[in-house]
Design a protein around this motif. Structure first.
Motif, PDB file in Angstrom:
ATOM      1  N   MET A   1       0.856  -1.196   0.000  1.00 53.65           N
ATOM      2  CA  MET A   1       0.000   0.000   0.000  1.00 53.65           C
ATOM      3  C   MET A   1       0.888   1.241   0.000  1.00 53.65           C
ATOM      4  N   LYS A   2       0.865   1.940  -1.131  1.00 58.05           N
ATOM      5  CA  LYS A   2       1.728   3.115  -1.300  1.00 58.05           C
ATOM      6  C   LYS A   2       0.944   4.363  -0.946  1.00 58.05           C
ATOM      7  N   LYS A   3       1.517   5.166  -0.084  1.00 53.04           N
ATOM      8  CA  LYS A   3       0.816   6.404   0.282  1.00 53.04           C
ATOM      9  C   LYS A   3       1.659   7.603  -0.072  1.00 53.04           C
ATOM     10  N   TYR A   4       1.047   8.758  -0.028  1.00 56.38           N
ATOM     11  CA  TYR A   4       1.725   9.986  -0.379  1.00 56.38           C
ATOM     12  C   TYR A   4       2.871  10.249   0.600  1.00 56.38           C
ATOM     13  N   ILE A   5       4.035  10.576   0.066  1.00 59.30           N
ATOM     14  CA  ILE A   5       5.188  10.833   0.927  1.00 59.30           C
ATOM     15  C   ILE A   5       5.346  12.325   1.151  1.00 59.30           C
ATOM     16  N   ALA A   6       5.344  12.739   2.358  1.00 57.00           N
ATOM     17  CA  ALA A   6       5.491  14.164   2.681  1.00 57.00           C
ATOM     18  C   ALA A   6       6.892  14.624   2.346  1.00 57.00           C
ATOM     19  N   VAL A   7       7.027  15.706   1.632  1.00 58.07           N
ATOM     20  CA  VAL A   7       8.351  16.255   1.315  1.00 58.07           C
ATOM     21  C   VAL A   7       8.637  17.467   2.192  1.00 58.07           C
ATOM     22  N   SER A   8       9.872  17.924   2.083  1.00 59.78           N
ATOM     23  CA  SER A   8      10.378  18.867   3.076  1.00 59.78           C
ATOM     24  C   SER A   8       9.504  20.101   3.300  1.00 59.78           C
ATOM     25  N   VAL A   9       8.999  20.703   2.220  1.00 60.20           N
ATOM     26  CA  VAL A   9       8.258  21.960   2.349  1.00 60.20           C
ATOM     27  C   VAL A   9       7.067  21.813   3.303  1.00 60.20           C
ATOM     28  N   ILE A  10       6.382  20.693   3.192  1.00 62.29           N
ATOM     29  CA  ILE A  10       5.187  20.565   4.016  1.00 62.29           C
ATOM     30  C   ILE A  10       5.400  19.681   5.251  1.00 62.29           C
ATOM     31  N   THR A  11       6.648  19.287   5.467  1.00 58.01           N
ATOM     32  CA  THR A  11       6.913  18.393   6.602  1.00 58.01           C
ATOM     33  C   THR A  11       6.418  18.982   7.914  1.00 58.01           C
ATOM     34  N   SER A  12       6.714  20.275   8.077  1.00 54.48           N
ATOM     35  CA  SER A  12       6.352  20.864   9.358  1.00 54.48           C
ATOM     36  C   SER A  12       4.831  20.879   9.540  1.00 54.48           C
ATOM     37  N   LEU A  13       4.117  21.122   8.440  1.00 54.11           N
ATOM     38  CA  LEU A  13       2.656  21.106   8.522  1.00 54.11           C
ATOM     39  C   LEU A  13       2.152  19.720   8.869  1.00 54.11           C
ATOM     40  N   VAL A  14       2.752  18.754   8.181  1.00 52.76           N
ATOM     41  CA  VAL A  14       2.319  17.378   8.408  1.00 52.76           C
ATOM     42  C   VAL A  14       2.595  16.965   9.855  1.00 52.76           C
ATOM     43  N   LEU A  15       3.766  17.372  10.345  1.00 49.48           N
ATOM     44  CA  LEU A  15       4.118  16.975  11.709  1.00 49.48           C
ATOM     45  C   LEU A  15       3.213  17.635  12.750  1.00 49.48           C
ATOM     46  N   ALA A  16       2.671  18.788  12.379  1.00 48.79           N
ATOM     47  CA  ALA A  16       1.813  19.480  13.332  1.00 48.79           C
ATOM     48  C   ALA A  16       0.487  18.742  13.515  1.00 48.79           C
ATOM     49  N   THR A  17       0.078  17.990  12.517  1.00 46.20           N
ATOM     50  CA  THR A  17      -1.117  17.175  12.700  1.00 46.20           C
ATOM     51  C   THR A  17      -0.666  15.814  13.230  1.00 46.20           C
ATOM     52  N   SER A  18      -1.597  14.922  13.378  1.00 40.12           N
ATOM     53  CA  SER A  18      -1.268  13.691  14.083  1.00 40.12           C
ATOM     54  C   SER A  18      -0.519  12.668  13.240  1.00 40.12           C
ATOM     55  N   VAL A  19      -0.873  12.540  11.985  1.00 32.89           N
ATOM     56  CA  VAL A  19      -0.460  11.342  11.269  1.00 32.89           C
ATOM     57  C   VAL A  19       0.420  11.685  10.068  1.00 32.89           C
ATOM     58  N   VAL A  20       1.494  10.931   9.922  1.00 32.94           N
ATOM     59  CA  VAL A  20       2.381  11.089   8.768  1.00 32.94           C
ATOM     60  C   VAL A  20       2.052   9.987   7.778  1.00 32.94           C
ATOM     61  N   TRP A  21       1.879  10.377   6.506  1.00 34.37           N
ATOM     62  CA  TRP A  21       1.539   9.384   5.485  1.00 34.37           C
ATOM     63  C   TRP A  21       2.765   9.050   4.656  1.00 34.37           C
ATOM     64  N   ALA A  22       3.147   7.839   4.657  1.00 38.24           N
ATOM     65  CA  ALA A  22       4.217   7.346   3.798  1.00 38.24           C
ATOM     66  C   ALA A  22       4.052   5.844   3.809  1.00 38.24           C
ATOM     67  N   ASP A  23       4.989   5.152   3.224  1.00 39.72           N
ATOM     68  CA  ASP A  23       4.975   3.710   3.348  1.00 39.72           C
ATOM     69  C   ASP A  23       4.939   3.389   4.820  1.00 39.72           C
ATOM     70  N   GLU A  24       3.987   2.601   5.249  1.00 39.01           N
ATOM     71  CA  GLU A  24       3.912   2.415   6.690  1.00 39.01           C
ATOM     72  C   GLU A  24       4.961   1.417   7.166  1.00 39.01           C
ATOM     73  N   THR A  25       6.156   1.968   7.354  1.00 37.92           N
ATOM     74  CA  THR A  25       7.233   1.159   7.916  1.00 37.92           C
ATOM     75  C   THR A  25       6.906   0.913   9.380  1.00 37.92           C
ATOM     76  N   LEU A  26       7.676   0.030  10.010  1.00 43.40           N
ATOM     77  CA  LEU A  26       7.434  -0.265  11.425  1.00 43.40           C
ATOM     78  C   LEU A  26       7.555   0.998  12.291  1.00 43.40           C
ATOM     79  N   PRO A  27       8.628   1.802  12.131  1.00 46.52           N
ATOM     80  CA  PRO A  27       8.717   3.019  12.955  1.00 46.52           C
ATOM     81  C   PRO A  27       7.571   3.993  12.682  1.00 46.52           C
ATOM     82  N   LEU A  28       7.168   4.105  11.409  1.00 44.64           N
ATOM     83  CA  LEU A  28       6.105   5.048  11.084  1.00 44.64           C
ATOM     84  C   LEU A  28       4.789   4.600  11.707  1.00 44.64           C
ATOM     85  N   LYS A  29       4.564   3.288  11.649  1.00 42.91           N
ATOM     86  CA  LYS A  29       3.361   2.740  12.275  1.00 42.91           C
ATOM     87  C   LYS A  29       3.392   3.041  13.775  1.00 42.91           C
ATOM     88  N   ALA A  30       4.570   2.927  14.370  1.00 43.49           N
ATOM     89  CA  ALA A  30       4.713   3.169  15.813  1.00 43.49           C
ATOM     90  C   ALA A  30       4.365   4.605  16.164  1.00 43.49           C
TER      91      ALA A  30
END
Ligand SMILES: [Zn+2]
Length: 489
Positions: A1-30
């Motif tokens: 399941m491939k999801k949208y990968i957040a790139v640098s420009v919007i990283t801070s926005l993404v981090l401000a919300t709860s969930v990061v979307w990318a390949d759900e690796t084990l650390p990301l799932k955690a």
């Protein structure tokens, strides 16, 4: 399941919300699952806004504590002690106040710690003194209160969600829980168990060397100002009950300034200078050495062709090394263990390595063997009331002054010709020699000195570098316990 990968420009926005979307690796799932658990917990604890606005909490409580491996007897059931406690925290003003009074192990205490921003005071109501704290630390001092107060842990998660990982799902007390981590400003990470249905915190765990696994249980929730607080709390150390807390009152978002007033009617005293951090060898009398650093010391007595060691607190290998600078080659043939408490038998393996015979009482045999590297080969000599070393050059008597309020058997070492007494845990001896009103244990020590008719001139101990004289003991006995009227909640 491939999801949208957040790139640098919007990283801070993404981090401000709860969930990061990318390949759900084990650390990301955690990280993602932890955020979901935190959001649900914030809802359960009255909502993110209410927790953000939770600025002050004041609680009165009653503690029951168990003196594991620190009781009068060498084994369970452990002595149960009671204490009353009051704690109040105000995050905005970085103010924390804690007051504790009670007794345990033959010591009475009635004291308070006050932290106000970068100022702090230690109050001893029993001695009637106030001491400024050199480097007050809000986070470290308030940590124990935050760790036992569920909504404050949730507030920590809100502020530090970037430190949190989801560890997995477990069944706890028949209910499924999510376990997530929390790294506070200071101390080892906590693992928090949130009930999957109520989203309330049931349990917290951390590993705290040298104690081992510390396990916190939050039960009996009641809502105060829209926020669920657990009314009872239990702490286990390595699965053994250690503290039970019954909360008597809880105040939320009330000013706490009145509790943080530094008493003006008490004597202002200087803090005792710190003990040496490097191991020091003090020759108290010819061939009588007090060796140690920090708060652990042992006495080494030089005989004709051997050395007798007294005391088994932390750091014995380094203390033996330091002794070897002054007493090069006489073997340590005997090592006296003052009592069975776990902080006083740490030296058993080092003495065993030296080939020494451990001197103790029969009742403490199991504790000594358990402390040894090799239980079976440990050489033991039991003291019955009194054991005398006398090689013609010098006399050293080991006397059991037990029972005392601290332990059923308590060995002290007595050098009759020199008038030197070595004791453990019965005579608080701060580095500046400022005595506090005699504790029950100190009174018992003084009584034993009388009963044994010992003409004591010098007292040295397992927890102080200071060489005290008999007048210090008399001063402690003469001091009155101060009665202070306190502002109570
Ligand atoms: Zn002790």
């Amino acid at each position: 399941m491939k999801k949208y990968i957040a790139v640098s420009v919007i990283t801070s926005l993404v981090l401000a919300t709860s969930v990061v979307w990318a390949d759900e690796t084990l650390p990301l799932k955690a990280v993602n699952r932890a955020n979901e658990v935190i959001d649900a917990a914030l809802e359960a604890y009255g909502g993110a806004e209410r927790i953000a606005k939770l600025n002050s909490v004041a609680r009165e409580s009653h503690f029951t504590t168990w003196a594991t491996n620190q009781s009068r007897s060498p084994g369970p059931p452990w002595d149960e002690n009671e204490q009353t406690s009051f704690s109040a925290i105000d995050f905005e003003n970085k103010t924390f106040v804690t007051k504790n009074s009670g007794s345990g192990g033959g010591f009475d205490f009635d004291g308070s710690q006050i932290i106000k921003g970068d100022e702090g005071w230690q109050v001893d109501f029993r001695a009637g003194t106030v001491t400024a704290i050199a480097e007050p630390d809000f986070d470290t001092t308030a940590g124990p209160f935050i760790r036992v107060t569920a909504p404050l842990l949730v507030k920590q998660l809100q502020n530090r969600r970037q430190t949190s990982h989801w560890l997995g799902e477990v069944e706890f007390e028949g209910r499924p829980h999510d376990v997530i981590t929390l790294v506070m400003e200071v101390g080892p990470a906590l693992s928090l168990y949130f009930d999957q249905q109520t989203h309330l915190l049931s349990r917290s765990e951390r590993v705290l060397p040298p104690f081992g696994q510390v396990d916190y249980r939050f039960t009996d929730y009641e809502t105060v100002d829209g926020i669920p607080f657990s009314k009872t709390f239990k702490l286990f150390v390595n699965d053994e009950p250690n503290i039970d807390i019954d909360i008597k009152t809880t105040q939320v978002n009330q000013p706490i300034g009145q509790y943080a007033l530094v008493p003006q009617n008490l004597e202002q005293v200087e803090a005792a200078p710190p003990a040496p951090t490097e191991v020091e060898v003090q020759e108290v009398n010819e061939g009588v050495f007090l060796v140690g650093s920090g708060n652990t010391y042992a006495m080494f007595v030089e005989m004709n062709d051997h050395v007798i060691a007294v005391g088994g607190t932390a750091g014995i290998p380094e203390r033996i090394t330091a002794l070897r600078e002054v007493v090069k080659d006489k073997p340590i043939t005997y090592a006296v263990m003052t009592h069975h408490h776990n902080d006083h038998v740490l030296g058993v393996p080092a003495y065993q390595d030296e080939g020494a015979v451990i001197l103790t009482v029969k009742a403490n045999e199991a504790v000594m063997r358990a402390a040894a590297t090799d239980a079976d080969s440990l050489k033991l000599q039991f003291v019955e009331d009194r054991y005398v070393f006398d090689d013609g050059s010098r006399k050293l008597e080991i006397i059991d002054i037990g029972p005392t309020p601290h332990a059923e058997h308590m060995l002290v070492a007595w050098l009759p010709e020199e008038g030197i007494l070595f004791e453990a845990d019965h005579f608080p001896n701060p580095t500046n020699g400022r005595m506090v009103p005699a504790q029950p244990v100190t009174k018992r020590l003084a009584e034993a000195i009388d009963q044994q008719d010992l003409d004591v001139k010098i007292i040295i101990g397992a927890h102080s570098p200071r060489v005290a004289n008999i007048d210090d003991l008399h001063r402690a006995l003469a001091l009155n316990i101060v009665k202070v009227t306190q502002v109570s909640p």
